[in-house]
Write a protein that holds these residues in place. Sequence first.
Motif, PDB file in Angstrom:
ATOM      1  N   GLY A  57      36.153  44.430  42.596  1.00 25.02           N
ATOM      2  CA  GLY A  57      35.335  43.105  42.594  1.00 25.02           C
ATOM      3  C   GLY A  57      36.079  41.793  42.583  1.00 25.02           C
ATOM      4  N   ILE A  58      37.304  41.811  43.421  1.00 25.73           N
ATOM      5  CA  ILE A  58      37.931  40.732  43.668  1.00 25.73           C
ATOM      6  C   ILE A  58      37.533  39.988  44.873  1.00 25.73           C
ATOM      7  CG2 ILE A  58      40.334  39.619  44.189  1.00 25.73           C
ATOM      8  CD1 ILE A  58      41.373  42.196  42.650  1.00 25.73           C
ATOM      9  N   GLY A  59      37.081  38.626  44.746  1.00 27.07           N
ATOM     10  CA  GLY A  59      36.455  37.801  45.937  1.00 27.07           C
ATOM     11  C   GLY A  59      37.269  37.406  46.886  1.00 27.07           C
ATOM     12  N   ASP A  60      36.746  36.617  47.634  1.00 32.08           N
ATOM     13  CA  ASP A  60      37.619  35.806  48.767  1.00 32.08           C
ATOM     14  C   ASP A  60      38.297  34.604  48.253  1.00 32.08           C
ATOM     15  OD1 ASP A  60      37.126  37.935  50.681  1.00 32.08           O
ATOM     16  OD2 ASP A  60      35.669  36.903  51.412  1.00 32.08           O
ATOM     17  N   GLN A  61      38.068  34.265  46.913  1.00 31.14           N
ATOM     18  CA  GLN A  61      38.692  33.138  46.457  1.00 31.14           C
ATOM     19  C   GLN A  61      39.978  33.319  46.119  1.00 31.14           C
ATOM     20  OE1 GLN A  61      35.873  34.677  45.082  1.00 31.14           O
ATOM     21  NE2 GLN A  61      36.743  34.749  42.943  1.00 31.14           N
ATOM     22  N   ALA A  62      40.247  34.529  45.744  1.00 30.63           N
ATOM     23  CA  ALA A  62      41.695  34.899  45.232  1.00 30.63           C
ATOM     24  C   ALA A  62      42.700  34.997  46.446  1.00 30.63           C
ATOM     25  CB  ALA A  62      41.441  36.131  44.322  1.00 30.63           C
ATOM     26  N   PRO A  63      43.818  34.749  46.118  1.00 32.96           N
ATOM     27  CA  PRO A  63      44.900  35.104  47.442  1.00 32.96           C
ATOM     28  C   PRO A  63      44.726  36.582  47.825  1.00 32.96           C
ATOM     29  CG  PRO A  63      45.961  33.850  45.404  1.00 32.96           C
ATOM     30  CD  PRO A  63      44.471  34.300  45.001  1.00 32.96           C
ATOM     31  N   LEU A  64      45.073  36.803  48.978  1.00 31.79           N
ATOM     32  CA  LEU A  64      44.994  38.061  49.618  1.00 31.79           C
ATOM     33  C   LEU A  64      45.781  39.066  49.026  1.00 31.79           C
ATOM     34  CD1 LEU A  64      44.104  39.988  51.951  1.00 31.79           C
ATOM     35  CD2 LEU A  64      45.775  39.357  53.261  1.00 31.79           C
ATOM     36  N   PHE A  65      47.152  38.656  48.400  1.00 27.13           N
ATOM     37  CA  PHE A  65      47.802  39.752  47.652  1.00 27.13           C
ATOM     38  C   PHE A  65      47.889  39.340  46.299  1.00 27.13           C
ATOM     39  CE2 PHE A  65      49.727  39.698  52.248  1.00 27.13           C
ATOM     40  CZ  PHE A  65      49.185  40.962  52.315  1.00 27.13           C
ATOM     41  N   CYS A  66      46.823  39.204  45.599  1.00 28.17           N
ATOM     42  CA  CYS A  66      46.744  39.017  44.271  1.00 28.17           C
ATOM     43  C   CYS A  66      46.864  40.188  43.702  1.00 28.17           C
ATOM     44  CB  CYS A  66      45.368  38.378  43.911  1.00 28.17           C
ATOM     45  SG  CYS A  66      44.022  39.596  44.221  1.00 28.17           S
ATOM     46  N   THR A  67      47.100  40.274  42.030  1.00 28.09           N
ATOM     47  CA  THR A  67      47.209  41.547  41.574  1.00 28.09           C
ATOM     48  C   THR A  67      45.735  41.970  40.964  1.00 28.09           C
ATOM     49  OG1 THR A  67      47.174  40.354  39.406  1.00 28.09           O
ATOM     50  CG2 THR A  67      49.405  40.773  40.490  1.00 28.09           C
TER      51      THR A  67
END
Length: 82
Positions: free
Chosen positions: A70-80
């Motif tokens: 459920g990680i959206g596009d607002q987070a960096p591509l390589f987020c944790t």
Amino acid sequence: GLRNRALVAVMYRSGLRPGEALALRPGDVDLEAGAVAVPPRKGGRRRMTGIDATTRELIRDWAARRSERGIGDQAPLFCTLA
């Protein structure tokens, strides 16, 4: 594992510095064209670089895992995942 493999592949195969790779957003990567729009550094200009098919597949796998969590596009591509 998936995130780190994709991150290292992007840095190695496209010549990105760690800070540049970690600053990427999902919209900066065009998997169909094999292109990455690198964010500018300290007043510099945005540049484009390419990625190969193996790296694209690693990014696809990581993007699928992000989506499952459920990680959206607002987070960096390589987020944790946390």
